[in-house]
Design a protein around this motif. Structure first.
Motif: not given
Length: 159
Positions: A108-115
């Protein structure tokens, strides 16, 4: 002349009242069963946003030829998991799909990134996580938990 026995051709008032009462009870219980739940729609909406970010990340390599980061502020393949960033805003500024559920949990509230391999990272493309991370959606006393697994980026929803 013998009169034939007369048969009934109508319902009595008590029979009609009983039918109306039973029908009312069945409709009341049926209405409770089919009330709209925004939780399922919200959970699938967030899941689709995560899947879309993963598909973008797979198609974009964030590294340069010398091994560095292509652009420090790149948001391609990333999704911030809070209500303000997940709302679907149209070009005219109106909100197409507002979230009804509240978000809590690890993501929650975090930025989820994918490589480029589809592996999930928190905040940038260098901080992978080792344990599954969860996002809990709560609406109307019900909860749904969306879990993102490390390395594969597989996400599933549990109700």
């Amino acid at each position: 002349m013998i009169h034939p026995h007369h048969s009934r051709h109508a319902f009595t008032l008590i029979e009609l009242i009983l039918v109306v009462i039973v029908t009312g009870i069945l409709m009341a219980t049926g209405a409770q069963m089919i009330r709209p739940s925004h939780l399922h729609a919200d959970a699938h909406f967030v899941w689709l946003k995560i899947a879309y970010a993963q598909s973008q990340g797979i198609g974009y390599d964030h590294r340069t030829f010398d091994g560095g980061e292509a652009s420090a502020g790149s948001t391609i393949g990333c999704r911030t998991l809070d209500a303000a960033h997940l709302d679907e805003t149209l070009r005219d500024g109106s909100v197409h799909y507002p979230l009804h559920a509240t978000l809590s949990g690890d993501l929650a509230g975090k930025t989820l990134c994918f490589d480029r391999l589809g592996a999930p990272h928190i905040g940038d493309h260098s901080s992978a996580f080792d344990a599954p991370q969860s996002l809990t959606l709560t609406e109307g006393g019900e909860t749904a938990t969306l879990t993102v697994y490390p390395k594969s980026g597989f996400a599933k929803i549990m109700y």
